[in-house]
Design a protein around this motif. Structure first.
Motif, short mmCIF file in Angstrom:
data_model
loop_
_atom_site.label_atom_id
_atom_site.label_comp_id
_atom_site.label_asym_id
_atom_site.label_seq_id
_atom_site.Cartn_x
_atom_site.Cartn_y
_atom_site.Cartn_z
N GLY A 35 -13.60 3.77 -17.62
CA GLY A 35 -13.70 2.43 -18.13
C GLY A 35 -12.39 1.94 -18.72
O GLY A 35 -11.50 2.74 -19.01
N PHE A 47 -15.09 -4.21 -24.38
CA PHE A 47 -15.27 -3.68 -23.03
C PHE A 47 -14.67 -4.63 -22.00
O PHE A 47 -14.83 -5.85 -22.09
N ALA A 50 -15.86 -1.07 -15.91
CA ALA A 50 -16.15 0.34 -15.71
C ALA A 50 -16.40 0.59 -14.23
O ALA A 50 -16.83 -0.32 -13.50
N ARG A 110 -20.67 0.40 -20.62
CA ARG A 110 -20.04 -0.70 -21.31
C ARG A 110 -19.86 -0.38 -22.80
O ARG A 110 -19.21 -1.13 -23.52
#
Length: 128
Positions: A35, A47, A50, A110
């Motif tokens: 990620g 985030f 990913a 995430r």
């Protein structure tokens, strides 16, 4: 010990592109997912995207869809984040991370807590 080393950050004008790389080395095992996260000054880590190492299933934060693309090269144990149409608000330190826990859903990745290993980060600065 596992090492993740990011590279490819730098200074770019708004509208430009950068490709970040994350090279994995050290203990030999299969990562389940990789990620990318970012952290701007004074803000929480966020985030970005990913990817499952096997099969290549991807997942993006809504604000990154259409501009960023995550990929990986299994043979090189390297992940990539292609960033296009960069904006000043994309300025941040970008971190890659590797997770080893299998999960049916890519959405599991995430969350920063889903990762076991982190790189040191690479600075991306987008000027207006």
């Amino acid at each position: 010990q596992v090492q993740l080393v990011e590279s490819g950050g730098g200074l770019v004008q708004a509208g430009g592109s950068l490709r970040l790389s994350c090279a994995a080395s050290g203990r030999s095992f299969s990562y389940y997912a990789m990620g990318w996260f970012r952290q701007a000054p004074g803000k929480e880590r966020e985030f970005v995207a990913a990817i499952k190492w096997s099969g290549g299933t991807t997942y993006y934060a809504d604000s990154m869809k259409g501009r960023f693309a995550i990929s990986r090269d299994n043979a090189k144990s390297t992940g990539y984040l292609q960033m296009n149409s960069l904006k000043p608000e994309d300025t941040a330190v970008y971190y890659c991370a590797a997770g080893t826990t299998p999960s049916y859903s890519i959405v599991y990745f995430r969350h920063s807590s889903s990762y076991d290993y982190w790189g040191q980060g690479t600075q991306v600065t987008v000027s207006s």
